[in-house]
Design a protein around this motif. Structure first.
Motif, mmCIF file in Angstrom:
data_model
loop_
_atom_site.group_PDB
_atom_site.id
_atom_site.type_symbol
_atom_site.label_atom_id
_atom_site.label_comp_id
_atom_site.label_asym_id
_atom_site.label_seq_id
_atom_site.Cartn_x
_atom_site.Cartn_y
_atom_site.Cartn_z
ATOM 1 N N ARG A 54 0.845 -1.205 0.000
ATOM 2 C CA ARG A 54 0.000 0.000 0.000
ATOM 3 C C ARG A 54 0.873 1.244 0.000
ATOM 4 O O ARG A 54 0.571 2.226 -0.695
ATOM 5 C CB ARG A 54 -0.960 -0.003 1.204
ATOM 6 N N THR A 55 1.966 1.203 0.727
ATOM 7 C CA THR A 55 2.909 2.324 0.733
ATOM 8 C C THR A 55 3.516 2.513 -0.647
ATOM 9 O O THR A 55 3.629 3.643 -1.133
ATOM 10 C CB THR A 55 4.006 2.102 1.787
ATOM 11 N N ILE A 58 1.065 4.266 -2.901
ATOM 12 C CA ILE A 58 0.944 5.688 -2.571
ATOM 13 C C ILE A 58 2.178 6.465 -3.036
ATOM 14 O O ILE A 58 2.062 7.545 -3.608
ATOM 15 C CB ILE A 58 0.717 5.873 -1.056
ATOM 16 N N ASN A 59 3.350 5.899 -2.806
ATOM 17 C CA ASN A 59 4.600 6.566 -3.201
ATOM 18 C C ASN A 59 4.783 6.633 -4.708
ATOM 19 O O ASN A 59 5.444 7.524 -5.220
ATOM 20 C CB ASN A 59 5.808 5.844 -2.608
ATOM 21 N N GLU A 124 -1.617 3.307 4.725
ATOM 22 C CA GLU A 124 -2.254 4.311 3.878
ATOM 23 C C GLU A 124 -2.351 5.650 4.599
ATOM 24 O O GLU A 124 -1.964 6.699 4.061
ATOM 25 C CB GLU A 124 -3.642 3.819 3.466
ATOM 26 N N ARG A 125 -2.829 5.628 5.804
ATOM 27 C CA ARG A 125 -3.013 6.874 6.550
ATOM 28 C C ARG A 125 -1.682 7.462 7.004
ATOM 29 O O ARG A 125 -1.526 8.687 7.048
ATOM 30 C CB ARG A 125 -3.961 6.620 7.717
ATOM 31 N N GLY A 127 0.973 7.372 5.298
ATOM 32 C CA GLY A 127 1.522 7.992 4.098
ATOM 33 C C GLY A 127 0.740 9.173 3.563
ATOM 34 O O GLY A 127 1.284 9.976 2.807
ATOM 35 N N THR A 128 -0.533 9.284 3.920
ATOM 36 C CA THR A 128 -1.354 10.343 3.333
ATOM 37 C C THR A 128 -1.912 11.345 4.342
ATOM 38 O O THR A 128 -2.200 12.479 3.972
ATOM 39 C CB THR A 128 -2.544 9.746 2.548
ATOM 40 N N GLU A 129 -2.128 10.919 5.573
ATOM 41 C CA GLU A 129 -2.725 11.819 6.569
ATOM 42 C C GLU A 129 -2.201 11.529 7.976
ATOM 43 O O GLU A 129 -2.966 11.173 8.876
ATOM 44 C CB GLU A 129 -4.255 11.740 6.534
ATOM 45 N N VAL A 163 7.914 4.551 3.373
ATOM 46 C CA VAL A 163 7.468 5.868 2.929
ATOM 47 C C VAL A 163 8.680 6.707 2.532
ATOM 48 O O VAL A 163 8.753 7.238 1.423
ATOM 49 C CB VAL A 163 6.632 6.591 4.013
ATOM 50 N N ARG A 167 9.942 7.063 -1.396
ATOM 51 C CA ARG A 167 9.782 8.394 -1.994
ATOM 52 C C ARG A 167 11.108 8.923 -2.514
ATOM 53 O O ARG A 167 11.143 9.556 -3.573
ATOM 54 C CB ARG A 167 9.148 9.354 -0.986
#
Length: 190
Positions: A54-55, A58-59, A124-125, A127-129, A163, A167
């Motif tokens: 999932r990371t 997102i990345n 997910e969270r 990495g995003t929030e 993450v 990135r």
């Protein structure tokens, strides 16, 4: 395409070139962090891979999305001559490709255990929030019911490595070269 100048004869391994020529102590420490994640995590392999994938999604890291711990981690993170060295691949059965395919739509997929779902949501969270994640008491109640404190710390540091290092690989354009075939000393960067 690498975002730093990489000589033509090093195009097949831009990360290795950067690791040998730029910010060497920092890159070396990041490689050690990445190796520790794969060698020391106590999470089940499926939980680990759920959060890692999932990371990666997102990345946007292409190498991370193609990486499969069961298939690739032994070549990248094993220590030569040390048969007792543990890897996360020892932590239960490996996911199949249907598992990886379902991660992007994890909320609706039926292939995940409750802990795997929580690991995916955490990643997910994270990495995003991260600010919202830190104060979501309902989520933390679910985490505390499913994971020990040690497992929560394990998952947090694994996710932090993915993450950050994923990135870096994506932003610097190092994620277009397969790392699984690179020597372990140059490839420890997932």
């Amino acid at each position: 395409m690498p975002r730093i100048t990489v000589p033509q004869d090093h195009q097949a391994d831009p990360f290795g070139f950067a690791a040998r020529t730029h910010a060497v102590p920092i890159v070396s420490a990041s490689s050690a962090f990445s190796a520790a994640v794969y060698r020391e995590s106590g999470l089940s392999l499926r939980e680990f891979e759920a959060a890692r994938m999932r990371t990666a999604q997102i990345n946007g890291c292409m190498v991370c999305k193609d990486f499969r711990a069961d298939r690739d981690a032994p070549a990248v993170f094993s220590v030569a001559g040390d048969p007792n060295r543990k890897l996360v691949t020892d932590n239960g059965p490996a996911p199949d490709e249907a598992f990886y395919t379902a991660i992007e739509d994890w909320r609706d997929a039926k292939v995940f255990s409750a802990r795997e779902r929580l690991a995916i949501e955490f990643a997910e969270r994270f990495g995003t929030e991260p600010q919202a994640l830190a104060i979501d008491e309902d989520f933390w109640a679910l985490m505390k019911a499913a994971f020990s404190d040690g497992e929560v710390v394990d998952l947090a540091y694994c996710t932090a490595a993915w993450v950050g290092l994923g990135r870096v690989a994506h932003v610097l354009g190092f994620d277009t070269v397969c790392l699984a075939s690179a020597p372990a000393s140059d490839a420890s960067r997932h």
